[in-house]
Design a protein around this motif. Sequence first.
Motif, PDB file in Angstrom:
ATOM      1  N   TYR A 225     136.183 120.831 151.312  1.00  0.00           N
ATOM      2  CA  TYR A 225     134.844 120.298 151.584  1.00  0.00           C
ATOM      3  C   TYR A 225     134.435 120.588 153.025  1.00  0.00           C
ATOM      4  O   TYR A 225     133.308 120.960 153.305  1.00  0.00           O
ATOM      5  CB  TYR A 225     134.812 118.790 151.323  1.00  0.00           C
TER       6      TYR A 225
ATOM      7  N   ASN B 224     128.207 108.392 141.272  1.00  0.00           N
ATOM      8  CA  ASN B 224     128.384 109.683 141.921  1.00  0.00           C
ATOM      9  C   ASN B 224     128.697 110.767 140.890  1.00  0.00           C
ATOM     10  O   ASN B 224     129.780 110.796 140.328  1.00  0.00           O
ATOM     11  CB  ASN B 224     129.511 109.592 142.948  1.00  0.00           C
ATOM     12  N   GLN B 225     127.706 111.654 140.665  1.00  0.00           N
ATOM     13  CA  GLN B 225     127.932 112.786 139.744  1.00  0.00           C
ATOM     14  C   GLN B 225     127.827 114.097 140.509  1.00  0.00           C
ATOM     15  O   GLN B 225     127.426 115.117 139.953  1.00  0.00           O
ATOM     16  CB  GLN B 225     126.877 112.787 138.634  1.00  0.00           C
TER      17      GLN B 225
ATOM     18  N   ASP C 118     129.901 116.082 141.338  1.00  0.00           N
ATOM     19  CA  ASP C 118     130.761 117.163 140.827  1.00  0.00           C
ATOM     20  C   ASP C 118     129.965 118.121 139.942  1.00  0.00           C
ATOM     21  O   ASP C 118     130.434 119.212 139.637  1.00  0.00           O
ATOM     22  CB  ASP C 118     131.985 116.599 140.079  1.00  0.00           C
ATOM     23  N   GLN C 119     128.756 117.720 139.550  1.00  0.00           N
ATOM     24  CA  GLN C 119     127.898 118.620 138.760  1.00  0.00           C
ATOM     25  C   GLN C 119     126.792 119.245 139.612  1.00  0.00           C
ATOM     26  O   GLN C 119     125.854 119.837 139.085  1.00  0.00           O
ATOM     27  CB  GLN C 119     127.261 117.840 137.598  1.00  0.00           C
ATOM     28  N   TRP C 120     126.914 119.129 140.913  1.00  0.00           N
ATOM     29  CA  TRP C 120     125.851 119.587 141.813  1.00  0.00           C
ATOM     30  C   TRP C 120     126.288 120.775 142.668  1.00  0.00           C
ATOM     31  O   TRP C 120     125.767 120.977 143.754  1.00  0.00           O
ATOM     32  CB  TRP C 120     125.413 118.447 142.732  1.00  0.00           C
TER      33      TRP C 120
ATOM     34  N   GLU D 119     127.944 123.047 145.324  1.00  0.00           N
ATOM     35  CA  GLU D 119     128.565 122.810 146.630  1.00  0.00           C
ATOM     36  C   GLU D 119     128.216 121.452 147.220  1.00  0.00           C
ATOM     37  O   GLU D 119     128.916 120.962 148.108  1.00  0.00           O
ATOM     38  CB  GLU D 119     128.159 123.915 147.607  1.00  0.00           C
TER      39      GLU D 119
ATOM     40  N   GLU E  19     128.758 118.787 146.093  1.00  0.00           N
ATOM     41  CA  GLU E  19     129.897 117.898 145.872  1.00  0.00           C
ATOM     42  C   GLU E  19     130.664 117.654 147.180  1.00  0.00           C
ATOM     43  O   GLU E  19     131.281 116.601 147.360  1.00  0.00           O
ATOM     44  CB  GLU E  19     130.846 118.502 144.817  1.00  0.00           C
TER      45      GLU E  19
ATOM     46  N   SER F 225     130.348 114.313 148.865  1.00  0.00           N
ATOM     47  CA  SER F 225     130.821 113.079 148.216  1.00  0.00           C
ATOM     48  C   SER F 225     131.505 112.129 149.192  1.00  0.00           C
ATOM     49  O   SER F 225     131.334 110.920 149.114  1.00  0.00           O
ATOM     50  CB  SER F 225     131.815 113.405 147.103  1.00  0.00           C
TER      51      SER F 225
END
Length: 136
Positions: A6, A101-102, A104-106, A108, A110, A113
């Motif tokens: 990240y 928090n979703q 992980d479907q967005w 980069e 993510e 987070s």
Amino acid sequence: MFDDLYQEIILDHYKNPRHHEDLSKSGAPYLENPTCGDSVALRLEWDEKDCLKTINVDNRGCAISSASGSMMSQLLLGKTRGEVEELCHKFIAIMRGEEKNQLDQWGELEALSGVIRYPARVKCATLPWHALEKAL
Ligand code: ZN
């Protein structure tokens, strides 16, 4: 705050912001986050089908706000106005902890987070999205 992957994504966007342009002479308003000293201005252009044809971001702030604006520009380019509005409100709600928090479907995005746990930095991450909200 971030794991290595990240961190790398955020630094890459900070050093090489996508769709960056100096908007200081464009008349576009700069939105500021006084707690960190970040400021950001946006320029949006829509095509005849109401899809986002151009998005320019002028980020003058920390790595988190700059990376967030850069990743936002990548995500939104080509999206319809309705999609852009929905993503904008959703991202802000996720960062504030108001929605699950979703990220992980967005793609980069993510990488941001880890910011959710740090309210002061949430303001950095959402600044470009608040500028977007105002520009819509
Ligand atoms: Zn900041």
